[in-house]
Scaffold this active site. Structure first.
Site, short mmCIF file in Angstrom:
data_model
loop_
_atom_site.label_atom_id
_atom_site.label_comp_id
_atom_site.label_asym_id
_atom_site.label_seq_id
_atom_site.Cartn_x
_atom_site.Cartn_y
_atom_site.Cartn_z
CB SER A 1 -7.48 13.31 -13.61
OG SER A 1 -8.80 13.25 -14.11
CE1 TYR B 1 -8.86 10.29 -9.69
CE2 TYR B 1 -10.27 11.54 -11.17
CZ TYR B 1 -9.19 10.69 -10.96
OH TYR B 1 -8.45 10.26 -12.03
CG ASP C 1 -2.04 0.93 1.17
OD1 ASP C 1 -1.80 2.15 0.97
OD2 ASP C 1 -3.19 0.48 1.31
N1 LIG Z 1 -8.09 5.64 -17.05
C1 LIG Z 1 -8.36 6.92 -17.26
O1 LIG Z 1 -9.08 7.28 -18.18
C2 LIG Z 1 -7.78 7.98 -16.37
C3 LIG Z 1 -8.15 9.32 -16.59
C4 LIG Z 1 -7.56 10.31 -15.81
C5 LIG Z 1 -6.64 9.96 -14.84
N2 LIG Z 1 -6.33 8.66 -14.64
C6 LIG Z 1 -5.37 8.31 -13.57
O2 LIG Z 1 -4.47 7.35 -14.06
C7 LIG Z 1 -4.17 6.41 -13.04
C8 LIG Z 1 -4.48 5.01 -13.52
O3 LIG Z 1 -5.85 4.94 -13.87
P1 LIG Z 1 -6.60 3.55 -14.05
O4 LIG Z 1 -7.76 3.80 -14.90
O5 LIG Z 1 -5.62 2.50 -14.42
O6 LIG Z 1 -7.10 3.32 -12.55
P2 LIG Z 1 -7.39 1.93 -11.82
O7 LIG Z 1 -8.35 2.22 -10.72
O8 LIG Z 1 -7.75 0.88 -12.81
O9 LIG Z 1 -5.97 1.55 -11.20
C9 LIG Z 1 -5.46 2.17 -10.04
C10 LIG Z 1 -4.57 1.15 -9.33
O10 LIG Z 1 -4.05 1.76 -8.16
C11 LIG Z 1 -4.06 0.79 -7.14
N3 LIG Z 1 -4.12 1.47 -5.85
C12 LIG Z 1 -5.15 2.19 -5.35
N4 LIG Z 1 -4.87 2.64 -4.12
C13 LIG Z 1 -3.62 2.18 -3.83
C14 LIG Z 1 -2.78 2.30 -2.71
N5 LIG Z 1 -3.17 2.97 -1.61
N6 LIG Z 1 -1.57 1.70 -2.74
C15 LIG Z 1 -1.18 0.99 -3.84
N7 LIG Z 1 -1.93 0.84 -4.93
C16 LIG Z 1 -3.14 1.43 -4.93
C17 LIG Z 1 -5.30 -0.05 -7.39
O11 LIG Z 1 -5.17 -1.33 -6.77
C18 LIG Z 1 -5.33 -0.12 -8.89
O12 LIG Z 1 -4.69 -1.26 -9.40
C19 LIG Z 1 -4.96 6.84 -11.81
O13 LIG Z 1 -4.14 7.62 -10.97
C20 LIG Z 1 -6.07 7.67 -12.38
O14 LIG Z 1 -6.55 8.63 -11.46
C21 LIG Z 1 -6.88 7.66 -15.38
#
Ligand SMILES: NC(=O)c1ccc[n+]([C@@H]2O[C@H](COP(=O)([O-])OP(=O)(O)OC[C@H]3O[C@@H](n4cnc5c(N)ncnc54)[C@H](O)[C@@H]3O)[C@@H](O)[C@H]2O)c1
Length: 278
Positions: A112, A141, A52
């Site tokens: 984001s 967020y 974590d």
């Molecule tokens: N996918 C998108 O369209 C999008 C858009 C804007 C921003 N983002 C950002 O990109 C990143 C990845 O997005 P995603 O869609 O893959 O999200 P996701 O939710 O699929 O993946 C996030 C990962 O972070 C891990 N995680 C969460 N809390 C944690 C902690 N305390 N310690 C360790 N691991 C932890 C989760 O287990 C998960 O595997 C994120 O930061 C998200 O905010 C994504």
């Protein structure tokens, strides 16, 4: 100067992380995978780190010896303030403190569009939204992403750690809404953008928008292109089907009027609702 080789990829079990795990080795990186969710690795991969972000010792060990960090881990949708505070605010601080203590010089931070989600959507003919618009978070967020960007700025000015903060639009295998047509980042373009962010010189703290070269583009990619990013994908090939299903984008519709979409309008607030991706 050679670019970084060993990359710590936080959030490696997530949607973007899983795609980057496949694509980034093609750019010559050795990945060190980190997530609170266990990851089964293949024979060509180093064992993943299951921890974590709250575990400062584990974070510090994970960062040790890495050339750069791609920081994707965290809560990626709206949630309660306390959960966001722990994972995204405290967690990102722990990551940067680990990087500082271990001498890591480059971070790419997954910010984001929701950091600036209340920015009005550009209408047809208007210029796209630049990456230097003021913070206008649309959720707790989004607010945590504003914090992450400002933390990156502080660690550059104070400690010389360079960061590219990427305001990702929507990074999924394909867009699933008419809104996403304007902010879609294909996984392949995401890898291109990460590679540019990892190898560009003298970035200090740079904020860029992260999307593909979409015909219906809302996001200005000038600062991303200045890093050497050359997007190749366009959401347009998905447009007809989505418009047939959902109708044309309509900026009179409150859900389309702001960059952040439904994150700006949801009642009750999204953190009181089951998780969904508007
Ligand atoms: N996918 C998108 O369209 C999008 C858009 C804007 C921003 N983002 C950002 O990109 C990143 C990845 O997005 P995603 O869609 O893959 O999200 P996701 O939710 O699929 O993946 C996030 C990962 O972070 C891990 N995680 C969460 N809390 C944690 C902690 N305390 N310690 C360790 N691991 C932890 C989760 O287990 C998960 O595997 C994120 O930061 C998200 O905010 C994504």
């Amino acid at each position: 100067m050679a670019g970084p080789r060993t990359l710590l990829l936080t959030g490696a079990a997530g949607g973007v992380g899983t795609a980057m795990r496949e694509l980034l080795p093609g750019y010559g990186y050795d990945l060190r995978l980190f997530d609170v969710t266990p990851i089964e690795t293949g024979p060509d991969e180093a064992p993943a780190i299951t921890a974590d972000l709250a575990d400062t010792e584990a974070v510090r060990r994970a960062v040790r010896g890495a050339d750069a960090v791609v920081h994707l881990a965290g809560i990626s949708l709206e949630s309660s303030f306390d959960d966001i505070l722990r994972a995204n605010v405290q967690g990102t601080y722990n990551l940067y403190e680990g990087a500082r203590a271990e001498g890591v010089r480059r971070v790419v931070f997954a910010s984001s569009n929701h950091a600036v989600g209340f920015t009005p959507s550009p209408s047809a003919g208007e210029p796209p939204i630049p990456a230097d618009v003021p913070h206008r978070p649309d959720t707790f967020y989004g607010l945590s992403k504003c914090f992450g960007e400002d933390l990156a700025s502080l660690y550059w000015d104070r400690h010389g750690i360079e960061t590219v903060s990427i305001r990702i639009g929507s990074c999924f295998p394909q867009p699933t809404s008419v809104r996403m047509l304007s902010i879609w980042l294909s996984p392949e373009d995401c890898a291109r953008l990460l590679h540019a962010a990892l190898t560009a010189q003298d970035v200090g703290h740079t904020v860029v928008n992260g999307s593909s070269a979409n015909t219906r583009q809302w996001l200005d990619l000038a600062s991303a292109r200045a890093l050497g990013y050359e997007p190749r994908d366009d959401s347009e090939k998905y447009a007809r089907k989505l418009i047939d299903e959902q109708g044309e984008l309509d900026l009179e519709n409150p859900e389309h009027a702001r960059l952040g979409g439904r994150f700006c309008t949801a009642q009750p607030p999204l953190w009181q609702q089951p998780a969904s991706r508007p």
